[in-house]
Design an enzyme around this catalytic site. Structure first.
Site, PDB file in Angstrom:
ATOM      1  N   SER A 122       0.855  -1.178   0.000  1.00  0.00           N
ATOM      2  CA  SER A 122       0.000   0.000   0.000  1.00  0.00           C
ATOM      3  C   SER A 122       0.893   1.231   0.000  1.00  0.00           C
ATOM      4  CB  SER A 122      -0.887  -0.003   1.251  1.00  0.00           C
ATOM      5  OG  SER A 122      -1.508   1.260   1.459  1.00  0.00           O
ATOM      6  N   TYR A 159      -2.439  -1.588  10.277  1.00  0.00           N
ATOM      7  CA  TYR A 159      -2.344  -1.668   8.816  1.00  0.00           C
ATOM      8  C   TYR A 159      -1.003  -1.120   8.332  1.00  0.00           C
ATOM      9  CZ  TYR A 159      -3.907  -1.240   3.933  1.00  0.00           C
ATOM     10  OH  TYR A 159      -4.040  -1.353   2.569  1.00  0.00           O
TER      11      TYR A 159
END
Length: 260
Positions: A142, A155
């Protein structure tokens, strides 16, 4: 650069980025393995790929279970004879402030993103080594593999961790023809992201429109979400790039949200 006759296993492939990546790999000639916790949905995706002229099978896989991962990889090799590409994509999102983040949620996030990446790599790389022809390992990172955002402690930690894992796999696997890279998308308008919008609006005390405009897309060059096709095309490019010239790298696909 060709994917014809290659076998590619994609985790979390029954929906979202995983599904579109699998469809793109199949369109480019690979036989794809739709690996997902939801076997019924995985079978539906595989059947649709086959109905449209591609080659695909479905396997059940809980990426947090070593037994399930090993079984799914063994089934893949037994049925298809090889495993050339691993796309470690399975993931979820849980947002909260650090002081309110449940330890159980933290452990769940790291188990799916990091344990899952490790377990699938460990199972797949043995077959890539044994084949004598190597292979490609692609992790779904990401922009948060490089940047941090509020509410995303687990995350961000997990996505940063994938960079380290990919670099070790690149170092260990390079002499045996195995490449490892990380695809780092910006915000992609999937159900996972859609669920975050009201959650972030509530946590930050702003409107949902402000979450989209001021949080998710503020730093892009064009105010656009990264598309599923953007990510799938990058996955296919890395899967077919048969040279150690491109390994141990992170490829950011974010409409300029983050520039390396």
């Amino acid at each position: 650069m060709a994917l014809t006759d290659k076998v590619a296993l994609v985790t979390g492939a029954a929906s979202g980025i995983g599904e579109q990546s699998a469809r793109k790999l199949a369109a480019d000639g690979a036989t794809v393995v739709i690996a997902d916790l939801n076997l019924a949905n995985a079978e539906n995706v595989a059947e649709d790929i086959v109905a449209n002229g591609g080659k695909a099978i479905a396997v059940a896989m809980d990426v947090t279970s070593e037994e399930a991962v090993n079984a799914g990889v063994a089934e893949t090799v037994s049925r298809l004879g090889a495993l050339d590409v691993l796309v470690s994509n399975a993931g979820i999102q849980i947002v909260n402030r650090i002081e309110d983040y449940a330890f159980a949620d933290w452990k769940k996030m790291l188990a799916i993103h990091l344990d899952g990446a490790f377990l699938t790599t460990k199972a797949a790389i043995r077959h890539m080594y044994a084949s004598g022809t190597g292979g490609a390992v692609i992790y779904m990172g990401s922009v948060h593999s490089h940047e941090a955002s509020q509410l995303k402690s687990a995350y961000v930690t997990a996505k940063h961790g994938l960079l380290g894992l990919a670099r070790v796999v690149a170092k260990e696997g390079g002499p045996r023809g195995v490449r490892a890279n990380v695809v780092c998308p910006g915000f992609v308008r999937t159900p996972l992201v859609d669920r975050q919008i009201p959650e972030q609006a509530k946590a930050l005390g702003i409107s949902e429109a402000q979450v989209v405009h001021d949080v998710m897309l503020r730093e892009t060059v064009d105010g656009e979400f990264t598309s599923l096709a953007d990510v799938a095309n990058t996955v296919a490019f890395l899967a077919g790039f048969e040279s150690n010239a491109l390994t141990g790298q992170s490829i950011v696909v974010s409409h300029g949200w983050y520039m390396q």
